[in-house]
Design a protein around this motif. Structure first.
Motif, PDB file in Angstrom:
ATOM      1  N   ALA A   1      -5.062  45.725  84.168  1.00 35.68           N
ATOM      2  CA  ALA A   1      -3.925  45.145  84.879  1.00 35.68           C
ATOM      3  C   ALA A   1      -3.176  44.139  84.000  1.00 35.68           C
ATOM      4  O   ALA A   1      -1.941  44.063  84.045  1.00 35.68           O
ATOM      5  CB  ALA A   1      -4.389  44.480  86.172  1.00 35.68           C
ATOM      6  N   SER A   2      -3.904  43.405  83.172  1.00 34.51           N
ATOM      7  CA  SER A   2      -3.247  42.419  82.298  1.00 34.51           C
ATOM      8  C   SER A   2      -2.508  43.077  81.138  1.00 34.51           C
ATOM      9  O   SER A   2      -1.649  42.442  80.528  1.00 34.51           O
ATOM     10  CB  SER A   2      -4.277  41.421  81.760  1.00 34.51           C
ATOM     11  OG  SER A   2      -5.073  42.006  80.739  1.00 34.51           O
ATOM     12  N   ALA A   3      -2.828  44.333  80.847  1.00 29.20           N
ATOM     13  CA  ALA A   3      -2.232  45.023  79.696  1.00 29.20           C
ATOM     14  C   ALA A   3      -0.966  45.795  80.046  1.00 29.20           C
ATOM     15  O   ALA A   3      -0.280  46.262  79.149  1.00 29.20           O
ATOM     16  CB  ALA A   3      -3.259  45.983  79.080  1.00 29.20           C
ATOM     17  N   ILE A   4      -0.654  45.939  81.320  1.00 26.59           N
ATOM     18  CA  ILE A   4       0.501  46.764  81.698  1.00 26.59           C
ATOM     19  C   ILE A   4       1.706  45.890  82.031  1.00 26.59           C
ATOM     20  O   ILE A   4       1.587  44.696  82.284  1.00 26.59           O
ATOM     21  CB  ILE A   4       0.164  47.728  82.856  1.00 26.59           C
ATOM     22  CG1 ILE A   4      -0.225  46.971  84.122  1.00 26.59           C
ATOM     23  CG2 ILE A   4      -0.922  48.705  82.429  1.00 26.59           C
ATOM     24  CD1 ILE A   4      -0.457  47.845  85.337  1.00 26.59           C
ATOM     25  N   ARG A   5       2.872  46.517  82.044  1.00 25.15           N
ATOM     26  CA  ARG A   5       4.121  45.823  82.348  1.00 25.15           C
ATOM     27  C   ARG A   5       4.233  45.568  83.851  1.00 25.15           C
ATOM     28  O   ARG A   5       3.568  46.216  84.653  1.00 25.15           O
ATOM     29  CB  ARG A   5       5.323  46.673  81.923  1.00 25.15           C
ATOM     30  CG  ARG A   5       5.295  47.169  80.511  1.00 25.15           C
ATOM     31  CD  ARG A   5       6.350  48.234  80.283  1.00 25.15           C
ATOM     32  NE  ARG A   5       6.214  49.321  81.258  1.00 25.15           N
ATOM     33  CZ  ARG A   5       7.033  50.346  81.388  1.00 25.15           C
ATOM     34  NH1 ARG A   5       8.085  50.443  80.610  1.00 25.15           N
ATOM     35  NH2 ARG A   5       6.830  51.286  82.291  1.00 25.15           N
ATOM     36  N   ASP A   6       5.140  44.668  84.229  1.00 22.77           N
ATOM     37  CA  ASP A   6       5.368  44.377  85.644  1.00 22.77           C
ATOM     38  C   ASP A   6       5.765  45.601  86.464  1.00 22.77           C
ATOM     39  O   ASP A   6       5.285  45.768  87.581  1.00 22.77           O
ATOM     40  CB  ASP A   6       6.413  43.278  85.822  1.00 22.77           C
ATOM     41  CG  ASP A   6       5.841  41.890  85.536  1.00 22.77           C
ATOM     42  OD1 ASP A   6       4.610  41.732  85.530  1.00 22.77           O
ATOM     43  OD2 ASP A   6       6.647  40.970  85.308  1.00 22.77           O
ATOM     44  N   PRO A   7       6.642  46.494  85.951  1.00 19.35           N
ATOM     45  CA  PRO A   7       7.021  47.637  86.789  1.00 19.35           C
ATOM     46  C   PRO A   7       5.934  48.710  86.910  1.00 19.35           C
ATOM     47  O   PRO A   7       6.050  49.621  87.719  1.00 19.35           O
ATOM     48  CB  PRO A   7       8.255  48.212  86.107  1.00 19.35           C
ATOM     49  CG  PRO A   7       8.287  47.649  84.747  1.00 19.35           C
ATOM     50  CD  PRO A   7       7.446  46.422  84.743  1.00 19.35           C
TER      51      PRO A   7
END
Length: 182
Positions: free
Chosen positions: A78-84
């Motif tokens: 979750a910390s590695a992905i973008r907001d969208p």
């Protein structure tokens, strides 16, 4: 709160172990994103990640310790992905056989999805997870599938990404495979 139209009741969207979205919610978002991608002509990718050797870790450290591990890996992804982007987790007792994480990547080409998978793979493998008798490096393998604006009728992204994951596992742990069927 989303409502289940078939039963006119609230649709619970959180998977209990990881506190990430569940697969049912992920699938509803996937359908919305497919429609949006078709309307605006952009790419859409799905990434499926699985913790390598989870059963062996569970045999060595026990169920409660591997549950903690699953939560930590979910947090790392979750910390590695973008907001969208959206991450969801399967329940450990599913037809898939093990814990998997699904990542929906709107506006993301195959190359961008591979980069996202590499970021996740690298982040997880560089994290030491501490168990009661020491630490261990944990890895994930990933499968990636993408559709472009010209092929948006192919809504089998999760199946294709899962098949790519299975192919990546054939190459060993800590590997990424991109679906080439799409």
């Amino acid at each position: 709160m989303p409502i289940d139209p078939a039963h006119d009741r609230p649709l619970f969207v959180i998977e209990g172990l990881t506190n990430l979205f569940n697969v049912m919610f992920f699938e509803s978002l996937l359908e919305q994103e497919l429609n949006r991608a078709k309307r605006y002509g952009h790419h859409l990718s799905v990434l499926v990640a699985e913790i390598d050797e989870l059963h062996e870790l569970e045999a060595a450290y026990g169920y409660s310790e591997t549950n903690r591990l699953v939560r930590e890996v979910g947090e790392a992804i979750a910390s590695a992905i973008r907001d969208p982007d959206t991450i969801a987790a399967t329940n450990r007792v599913t037809a898939l056989g093990t814990q998997r994480f699904l990542v929906l990547l709107p506006h993301t080409s195959e190359e961008g999805a591979y980069r996202a998978a590499e970021k996740i793979r690298s982040l997880v493998s560089s994290t030491v997870v501490h168990f009661n008798d020491g630490g261990a490096v944990v890895t994930v393998s990933c499968g990636v599938a993408t559709v472009g604006a010209d092929k948006l009728s192919d809504a089998n992204l999760v199946s294709r990404a899962t098949q790519a994951l299975i192919e990546s596992r054939a190459h060993g742990s800590n590997h990424i495979q991109v679906d080439t069927a799409g």
